[in-house]
Each structure stands twice: as C-alpha cells, then as structure tokens.
Design a protein around this motif. Structure first.
Motif, PDB file in Angstrom:
ATOM      1  N   HIS A 181      86.040  41.948  57.190  1.00 18.33           N
ATOM      2  CA  HIS A 181      84.563  42.568  56.907  1.00 18.33           C
ATOM      3  C   HIS A 181      83.734  41.944  57.912  1.00 18.33           C
ATOM      4  O   HIS A 181      82.970  42.528  58.528  1.00 18.33           O
ATOM      5  CB  HIS A 181      84.111  41.972  55.571  1.00 18.33           C
ATOM      6  CG  HIS A 181      82.775  42.213  55.204  1.00 18.33           C
ATOM      7  ND1 HIS A 181      82.053  43.284  55.533  1.00 18.33           N
ATOM      8  CD2 HIS A 181      81.880  41.220  54.967  1.00 18.33           C
ATOM      9  CE1 HIS A 181      80.792  43.154  55.057  1.00 18.33           C
ATOM     10  NE2 HIS A 181      80.499  41.840  55.080  1.00 18.33           N
TER      11      HIS A 181
ATOM     12  N   HIS B  80      77.217  35.293  58.062  1.00 20.41           N
ATOM     13  CA  HIS B  80      76.467  35.841  57.115  1.00 20.41           C
ATOM     14  C   HIS B  80      76.914  35.713  55.491  1.00 20.41           C
ATOM     15  O   HIS B  80      76.170  35.955  54.679  1.00 20.41           O
ATOM     16  CB  HIS B  80      76.049  37.406  56.954  1.00 20.41           C
ATOM     17  CG  HIS B  80      77.049  38.289  57.032  1.00 20.41           C
ATOM     18  ND1 HIS B  80      78.139  38.613  57.650  1.00 20.41           N
ATOM     19  CD2 HIS B  80      77.122  39.059  55.777  1.00 20.41           C
ATOM     20  CE1 HIS B  80      78.835  39.599  57.364  1.00 20.41           C
ATOM     21  NE2 HIS B  80      78.298  39.917  56.141  1.00 20.41           N
ATOM     22  N   ASP B  81      78.270  35.643  55.287  1.00 17.22           N
ATOM     23  CA  ASP B  81      78.907  35.665  54.003  1.00 17.22           C
ATOM     24  C   ASP B  81      79.439  34.226  53.852  1.00 17.22           C
ATOM     25  O   ASP B  81      80.321  34.157  52.725  1.00 17.22           O
ATOM     26  CB  ASP B  81      79.816  36.770  53.760  1.00 17.22           C
ATOM     27  CG  ASP B  81      79.249  38.070  53.355  1.00 17.22           C
ATOM     28  OD1 ASP B  81      78.103  38.028  52.901  1.00 17.22           O
ATOM     29  OD2 ASP B  81      79.908  39.133  53.428  1.00 17.22           O
TER      30      ASP B  81
ATOM     31  N   HIS C  26      69.994  39.391  54.481  1.00 17.88           N
ATOM     32  CA  HIS C  26      71.082  40.392  54.459  1.00 17.88           C
ATOM     33  C   HIS C  26      71.400  41.188  53.297  1.00 17.88           C
ATOM     34  O   HIS C  26      72.050  42.277  52.985  1.00 17.88           O
ATOM     35  CB  HIS C  26      72.201  39.910  55.258  1.00 17.88           C
ATOM     36  CG  HIS C  26      73.218  39.380  54.311  1.00 17.88           C
ATOM     37  ND1 HIS C  26      73.274  38.236  54.006  1.00 17.88           N
ATOM     38  CD2 HIS C  26      74.303  39.925  53.716  1.00 17.88           C
ATOM     39  CE1 HIS C  26      74.416  37.838  53.182  1.00 17.88           C
ATOM     40  NE2 HIS C  26      74.879  38.871  52.870  1.00 17.88           N
TER      41      HIS C  26
ATOM     42  N   ASP D 192      75.885  45.006  57.779  1.00 15.74           N
ATOM     43  CA  ASP D 192      76.544  44.919  56.718  1.00 15.74           C
ATOM     44  C   ASP D 192      76.835  46.125  55.733  1.00 15.74           C
ATOM     45  O   ASP D 192      77.853  46.129  55.078  1.00 15.74           O
ATOM     46  CB  ASP D 192      75.854  43.684  55.811  1.00 15.74           C
ATOM     47  CG  ASP D 192      76.603  42.995  54.725  1.00 15.74           C
ATOM     48  OD1 ASP D 192      77.581  42.884  55.063  1.00 15.74           O
ATOM     49  OD2 ASP D 192      75.876  42.829  53.762  1.00 15.74           O
TER      50      ASP D 192
END
Ligand SMILES: [Fe+2]
Ligand SMILES: [Fe+2]
Length: 223
Positions: free
Chosen positions: A35, A64-65, A113, A133
């Motif tokens: 991802h 971002h995650d 996000h 995303d």
C-alpha cells in the motif's frame, strides 16, 4: 520518462524504507508495505499534473501510515492513526536532521490524509497525498483490499439475501466488502481534492461499481 530524484533524496527515502518496511510487512495485508509503495507511485502521478514539492510528498507518502504500526500505537497514545503517525514522522525526520520547514510540511500532509481525523489538507502536497491514498482504496485494488480487510476482521464474503447492508454494523461478521463499498468506497470519488485525483478516481469508481453491481446480482441468484 520519469525524472530521477536527486541522490540525496533517494538516500533519505531508502533510509526510511529500510527502517520501517519490515514492520509494515508483518502488518495485515490491507495496510502492508505494498500500500505504501502504491501510494508513493500514485503521488508522483498526481504531482506531475498538480505540482507540489516532490521531496515533501515522498517523505509524507512513505511515512503516512506509520501510526498504524503496533510499536507506534504503543508509544504514542493519541486517537487516530493520522495523529499518531504525525508524531512519529516528526520524531523520525528530526532524527535524520531534516530541516524544520520540511518536517512541518510533511507532518501536515500526514495529519490531513485521513478524513476521520478532521484536518483539512491545506497545501498542494497534502492534497496530493490525500488523493493518492484514497485512490488505492477504490478500483480493482480497492475491491481486493476491501475483501482482504473483511477477512482480517472475520467478516463474510457477502451478506445473505434480505440483509439491509445499511442496517449492519462495522467491524463484525457483517462488515463485508460490499458494506464498505456502500458506506464509504462509492463516495470517495466525490471527496478528492485535486483535478487529477478526481479524473483518476472516476475511472476507478466506474470499474468498482461494475464489480459490486455484478456481485449483488450473483448473490441474488442470477446464474
Ligand atoms: Fe492512513
Ligand atoms: Fe494509507
């Protein structure tokens, strides 16, 4: 042909990859390292049309995650993975001696996000990451990830005939891929922030809609 990023930036990205990839690989498949790499690639596709600072966007895409990682969940006791991720990204980038302005720009992208967190993307870089995303949640990849996620939480392939999906609850047996589509995925194309993101989302949406329309017909007994 894609222009290669400067060597220093490549080194920086490689350093981050090396530090977190293994942790993502041991996470659930719906939010694994694949991802992250897809979001990184989609960011660059959107950035080429919309502009934005490539280095900020790439750092933000890779990080971002991070708020989803078990280690970060333990260490940062804040609600929401976007918030936790912003705290962890600030720590990681400061330890790499990235300049304060870049850190602030990356942190904003990460905080903004996720729409659950309620932070509006205010910069072009944040809008690019948001759209990239979300694109990975729809289309063929979105369908695949939705079924994978349903499996991860023990849901079924599809609810029985007669079940009104809008009356079912999240995170249980009935939280199927179709439920995710009805509640969230079918609305994503209307929530994009960039023109290029909207264009790409329309195509992915059309494919996904066709898939779920067919699924409903087959579930209702059509041969
Ligand atoms: Fe996220
Ligand atoms: Fe994500």
């Amino acid at each position: 042909m894609k222009a290669a990023p400067p060597k220093a930036v490549t080194r920086e990205l490689q350093e981050i990859r090396a530090s977190i990839k293994a942790e993502f690989d041991s996470e659930n498949g719906s939010h694994d390292w694949g991802h992250i790499e897809r979001v990184l690639a989609l960011c660059e596709t959107i950035r080429r049309r919309e502009g934005g600072d490539r280095r900020v966007i790439e750092l933000a895409a890779l990080l971002h995650d991070v708020g989803r990682l078990a280690r970060v969940k333990q260490a940062v006791r804040l609600g929401g993975h976007a918030r936790r991720g912003a705290v962890e990204a600030r720590r990681v980038l400061a330890s790499m001696r990235v300049e304060a302005g870049t850190i602030d720009a990356v942190v904003h992208c990460i905080e903004a996000h996720s729409y659950r967190h309620g932070v509006v993307p205010l910069t072009v870089e944040a809008r690019v990451l948001f759209d990239a995303d979300k694109l990975d949640s729809i289309g063929a990849m979105g369908v695949g990830r939705a079924f994978l996620f349903a499996g991860e939480i023990g849901a079924k392939a599809h609810n029985e005939a007669g079940v009104n999906v809008l009356e079912t609850s999240a995170m249980g047996r009935e939280d199927t891929a179709y439920r995710e589509y009805m509640f969230k995925l079918r609305h994503i194309k209307d929530r994009m922030h960039t023109k290029e993101g909207r264009r790409l989302a329309r195509a992915r949406h059309n494919f996904m809609k066709k898939f779920f329309d067919e699924l409903v017909l087959e579930a209702a007994g059509r041969a």
